[in-house]
Design a protein around this motif. Structure first.
Motif, short mmCIF file in Angstrom:
data_model
loop_
_atom_site.label_atom_id
_atom_site.label_comp_id
_atom_site.label_asym_id
_atom_site.label_seq_id
_atom_site.Cartn_x
_atom_site.Cartn_y
_atom_site.Cartn_z
N ALA A 82 0.83 -1.20 0.00
CA ALA A 82 0.00 0.00 0.00
C ALA A 82 0.86 1.26 0.00
CB ALA A 82 -0.93 -0.01 1.21
N ALA A 83 1.97 1.24 0.73
CA ALA A 83 2.88 2.39 0.76
C ALA A 83 3.49 2.62 -0.61
CB ALA A 83 3.97 2.18 1.81
N ASN A 84 3.87 1.53 -1.31
CA ASN A 84 4.40 1.67 -2.68
C ASN A 84 3.33 2.23 -3.61
OD1 ASN A 84 6.91 0.70 -1.98
ND2 ASN A 84 6.39 -1.43 -2.51
N GLY A 85 2.09 1.78 -3.46
CA GLY A 85 0.99 2.29 -4.28
C GLY A 85 0.75 3.77 -4.04
N ALA A 86 0.80 4.19 -2.77
CA ALA A 86 0.61 5.60 -2.43
C ALA A 86 1.73 6.45 -3.02
CB ALA A 86 0.55 5.77 -0.92
N LYS A 87 2.95 5.93 -2.96
CA LYS A 87 4.10 6.65 -3.52
C LYS A 87 3.93 6.82 -5.03
CE LYS A 87 9.13 6.42 -3.78
NZ LYS A 87 10.30 5.62 -3.46
N LEU A 88 3.51 5.76 -5.72
CA LEU A 88 3.27 5.83 -7.16
C LEU A 88 2.11 6.78 -7.48
CD1 LEU A 88 3.87 4.81 -10.03
CD2 LEU A 88 2.29 2.91 -9.57
N PHE A 89 1.05 6.71 -6.71
CA PHE A 89 -0.11 7.57 -6.87
C PHE A 89 0.30 9.04 -6.82
CE2 PHE A 89 -3.85 9.80 -5.13
CZ PHE A 89 -4.87 9.32 -5.94
N ASN A 90 1.14 9.37 -5.84
CA ASN A 90 1.61 10.75 -5.69
C ASN A 90 2.59 11.14 -6.79
OD1 ASN A 90 0.09 11.25 -3.36
ND2 ASN A 90 1.68 10.36 -2.06
N SER A 91 3.46 10.22 -7.19
CA SER A 91 4.51 10.56 -8.16
C SER A 91 3.97 10.82 -9.56
CB SER A 91 5.58 9.45 -8.21
OG SER A 91 5.05 8.28 -8.80
N VAL A 92 2.85 10.19 -9.91
CA VAL A 92 2.30 10.43 -11.26
C VAL A 92 1.31 11.59 -11.28
CG1 VAL A 92 2.66 8.06 -12.03
CG2 VAL A 92 0.46 8.69 -11.00
N GLY A 93 1.07 12.22 -10.14
CA GLY A 93 0.25 13.43 -10.10
C GLY A 93 -1.22 13.20 -9.73
N CYS A 94 -1.60 11.98 -9.45
CA CYS A 94 -3.01 11.72 -9.11
C CYS A 94 -3.43 12.47 -7.84
CB CYS A 94 -3.27 10.23 -8.93
SG CYS A 94 -3.16 9.32 -10.47
N ALA A 95 -2.51 12.65 -6.91
CA ALA A 95 -2.85 13.31 -5.66
C ALA A 95 -3.21 14.78 -5.89
CB ALA A 95 -1.68 13.21 -4.69
N LEU A 96 -2.79 15.34 -7.01
CA LEU A 96 -3.09 16.75 -7.31
C LEU A 96 -4.55 16.96 -7.71
CD1 LEU A 96 0.15 17.60 -9.33
CD2 LEU A 96 -0.35 18.12 -6.91
N VAL A 97 -5.20 15.90 -8.18
CA VAL A 97 -6.56 16.06 -8.68
C VAL A 97 -7.61 15.36 -7.82
CG1 VAL A 97 -5.87 16.41 -11.08
CG2 VAL A 97 -6.31 14.11 -10.25
N THR A 98 -7.19 14.76 -6.73
CA THR A 98 -8.15 14.12 -5.82
C THR A 98 -8.05 14.77 -4.45
OG1 THR A 98 -6.55 12.43 -5.16
CG2 THR A 98 -8.02 11.88 -6.98
N GLN A 99 -9.13 14.69 -3.71
CA GLN A 99 -9.18 15.29 -2.39
C GLN A 99 -8.90 14.23 -1.34
OE1 GLN A 99 -12.95 17.04 -1.48
NE2 GLN A 99 -12.30 17.79 0.51
#
Length: 101
Positions: A82-99
């Protein structure tokens, strides 16, 4: 309170202050008053007996208060995956468009 009222009416079949009509009322077969669940304000009783707010409130109001005051579940600790998934989620910019909640 609408969710609690609809659930009480649909799942339990109890008419209430939010949903006053019976779900499957067959004409001639409804012998009780509607709504079945009401706030106890003394007007519907022969003798007014004071009680606590919980005792005087309808089931619907108590259900809504229970849901409103229940704490959300505590998140589980993150696994390595899950930590690796969160890191990937943030690195590709998904965290910028989700709340984040």
């Amino acid at each position: 309170m609408v969710f609690a009222g609809e659930a009480y009416n649909v799942e339990q079949g109890v008419s209430n202050e939010a949903f006053v009509n019976e779900r499957s009322a067959v004409p001639g077969c409804v012998y009780n008053g509607s709504p079945e669940d009401v706030t106890q304000d003394g007007r519907r009783q022969r003798q007014h007996t004071p009680g606590t707010a919980q005792q005087m409130s309808s089931d619907l109001v108590n259900f809504a208060a229970f849901m409103r005051l229940s704490a959300p579940p505590t998140p589980a600790a993150m696994s390595n995956s899950a930590a690796n998934g969160a890191k990937l989620f943030n690195s590709v910019g998904c965290a910028l468009v989700t709340q984040q909640l």
